[in-house]
Enzyme design. Structure first.
Site, short mmCIF file in Angstrom:
data_model
loop_
_atom_site.label_atom_id
_atom_site.label_comp_id
_atom_site.label_asym_id
_atom_site.label_seq_id
_atom_site.Cartn_x
_atom_site.Cartn_y
_atom_site.Cartn_z
N LYS A 141 7.82 2.87 -9.90
CA LYS A 141 6.74 4.17 -10.34
C LYS A 141 7.19 5.13 -9.31
CE LYS A 141 3.69 6.45 -9.64
NZ LYS A 141 3.73 8.08 -9.07
N GLU A 154 -5.18 4.38 2.11
CA GLU A 154 -6.19 4.39 1.08
C GLU A 154 -5.63 4.00 -0.29
OE1 GLU A 154 -9.51 4.34 1.28
OE2 GLU A 154 -8.99 4.22 3.29
N GLY A 210 -3.02 2.22 -0.49
CA GLY A 210 -2.67 0.83 -0.49
C GLY A 210 -3.83 -0.05 -0.66
N GLU A 236 3.81 -0.85 3.10
CA GLU A 236 4.03 0.19 4.26
C GLU A 236 3.15 1.57 4.09
OE1 GLU A 236 6.41 3.67 6.03
OE2 GLU A 236 7.73 2.05 5.28
N CYS A 246 5.94 8.25 7.72
CA CYS A 246 4.94 7.60 8.39
C CYS A 246 5.44 7.20 9.72
CB CYS A 246 5.00 6.08 7.55
SG CYS A 246 4.46 6.55 5.71
N GLU A 295 -3.50 10.87 10.26
CA GLU A 295 -2.27 11.23 9.76
C GLU A 295 -2.20 12.74 9.16
OE1 GLU A 295 1.42 8.71 8.01
OE2 GLU A 295 -0.60 8.62 6.87
#
Length: 509
Positions: free
Chosen positions: A185, A241, A243, A260, A294, A395
């Site tokens: 996806k 979130e 994840g 990750e 990231c 982040e």
């Protein structure tokens, strides 16, 4: 889609899911616009897949996994095929990097440089597959104990917008080399190169059903994929979130997981390191990919004795970065992915002001002639940032970095580790002992000493704490795509009857 060097106008193409070796219409859900972030123009429309679409893709993957064309293929034949796919990827690099530049807005020089590495991922894992060894385990008594590894099955893979093909290929290469199958996806923002790669691989001989694609929103299509009862492993790259939500769903079906997630990379610059070189690394680490990585160098922690010089030179370097049309080879910084992401980055500029940090440069939207509707942000630097500020802790995911002074090594590590994230860290020093000492003490799954943002298909990649679980790349990733079976063989001929000789038995196991 035929992509010229610099598209003047693009027909809006309608895409479906890629299932069982071909594009197919979705089952009637809403259609989503895919935009060129440099112009805001709609360049394609894709479906928001339904539960029935997800089921269709999963059934195709399961049939391929259990079928003779893929499931019955021996290791050497599969390795040859994976190497052939790498060749096909390489032969189509020009079309792929131009399409990716169109779809996610990275400057064409960046995209070309990144995508040109990706065939190596397939070749590396084809080599690992050929060199694979299972184990004979010494055990007590007259027994032979050995292991058998079988491919884990269906890998559900949710990929992000920032590196559409690179992050896909980190997973796809090992999936194919191990004999697994996948349902991917991709981000609803950047699905086009994923669809193109599936077409290329199918034409190069990949059996139908091995590489399937379902399109749509993460909160609907992605969620349904992650919680589907037939997945055997979930691979996800995205926010922390997301994840947590996807990981919780996959845990309900006891799927293996590699994720990750977010990052807030600390870069510790010691005063024995050349300041000009440190600034060059800082600009690269903070602004490559418009800071949408990231592992973005988002927290520069600089020794007090060189702090002012570092900030001054980083200001000059940042102001000289050329922002513009991603297809112009002179452009060094493209747009962020969407209006929403642009507004998020600008909101953190406001937080920096509110919390008392000093704006050095940037902090506003960039106006690019001919691209007035694009999502451009000036590269932004804040100085005098404290560890309790939002721009230090959270982040941002844009061309945005902060600078904080430190006194000594212990202070640098305290600041570096003052974060819920633990994906990557970087160290700038000429002191060899210090470099290894700090690398051992910093909380991160990846550490760069006197460099930044380097990866290799053989090097494990992943984080700790809120930055995720598991590792991509390397033999760590390869091994995580198998179930291990232990086989215990009695090599003696001694008679055995527990219930006749129970009193004389001295051990059960």
């Amino acid at each position: 889609m035929n992509i010229p060097s610099k598209p003047a106008s693009i027909d809006v193409e309608i895409h479906g899911n890629f299932i069982d070796g071909r594009e197919v219409e979705a089952g009637g859900g809403e259609m989503l616009d895919v935009r060129n972030p440099a112009t805001g123009d709609v360049i394609a429309r894709i479906p928001n897949s339904t539960a029935a679409d997800i089921d269709r893709a999963m059934k195709s993957a399961r049939a391929a996994f259990e079928g003779k064309a893929w499931g019955g293929m021996d290791t050497r034949a599969r390795a040859r095929l994976v190497n052939r796919l790498a060749d096909a990827f390489e032969a189509n690099l020009d079309a792929l990097y131009r399409l990716e530049t169109l779809n996610n807005g990275r400057p064409v020089n960046e995209t070309r440089a990144q995508l040109s590495r990706l065939p190596d991922f397939f070749r590396y894992f084809a080599g690992v597959a050929l060199s694979r060894r299972d184990y004979v385990i010494p055990v007590e008594g007259a027994y032979l104990n050995y292991t058998l590894r079988t491919p884990i099955g269906i890998v559900a893979n949710c990929t992000p917008f920032n590196h559409p093909l690179m992050i896909l290929c980190k997973s796809l290469a090992v999936v194919l080399a191990t004999g697994c199958v996948t349902v991917v996806k991709p981000s609803e923002y950047t699905p086009l190169t994923t669809l193109k790669l599936a077409q290329i691989f199918t034409e190069a001989g990949l059996p139908p059903g091995v590489f399937n694609i379902v399109l749509g929103l993460g909160q609907s299509a992605g969620k349904m994929l992650a919680e589907h009862g037939d997945i055997d492993k979930l691979v996800l790259t995205g926010g922390t979130e997301a994840g947590r939500i996807a990981g919780s769903a996959a845990a309900k079906v006891f799927a293996h997981q590699t994720m990750e997630l977010g990052g807030k990379t600390p870069v510790m610059v010691f005063d024995d390191f050349d300041v000009d070189r440190a600034v060059n690394y800082a600009a690269f680490g903070a602004f490559i990919g418009a800071g949408q990585t990231c592992v973005c160098a988002s927290r520069h922690i600089v020794q007090a004795s060189i702090y002012d010089e570092f900030v001054e030179k980083l200001n000059a370097k940042t102001r000289a970065i050329r922002i513009g049309d991603p297809f112009d080879p002179n452009t060094q910084l493209g747009p962020v992915i969407s209006a929403r992401q642009r507004d998020r980055v600008l909101s953190y500029a406001r937080y920096g002001h509110e919390d008392g940090a000093r704006l050095v440069t940037g902090g506003v939207a960039a106006r690019i002639a001919g691209h007035e509707n694009g999502y451009f942000v000036e590269p932004t630097v804040f100085a005098d940032v404290r560890s309790d500020m939002r721009i230090f802790q959270e982040e941002v995911f844009g061309p945005f970095t902060s600078v904080t002074p430190f006194k000594d090594e212990a202070d640098a590590l305290r600041l570096a580790n003052d974060s819920p994230f633990g994906l990557a860290a970087a160290i700038r020093t000429r002191d060899v002992a210090r470099a290894h000492r700090v690398a051992a003490a910093v909380k991160a799954g990846i550490v760069w000493i006197n460099d930044h943002h380097r990866l290799d298909p053989a090097s494990p990649w992943g984080g700790v704490d809120d930055s995720g679980i598991g590792r991509e790349c390397g033999t760590e990733s390869f091994d995580a795509h198998f179930n291990t079976k232990s086989v215990m063989v009695a090599t003696h001929e001694q008679p055995f009857d527990w219930y006749r000789d129970t009193a004389s038995q001295r051990r059960l196991n």
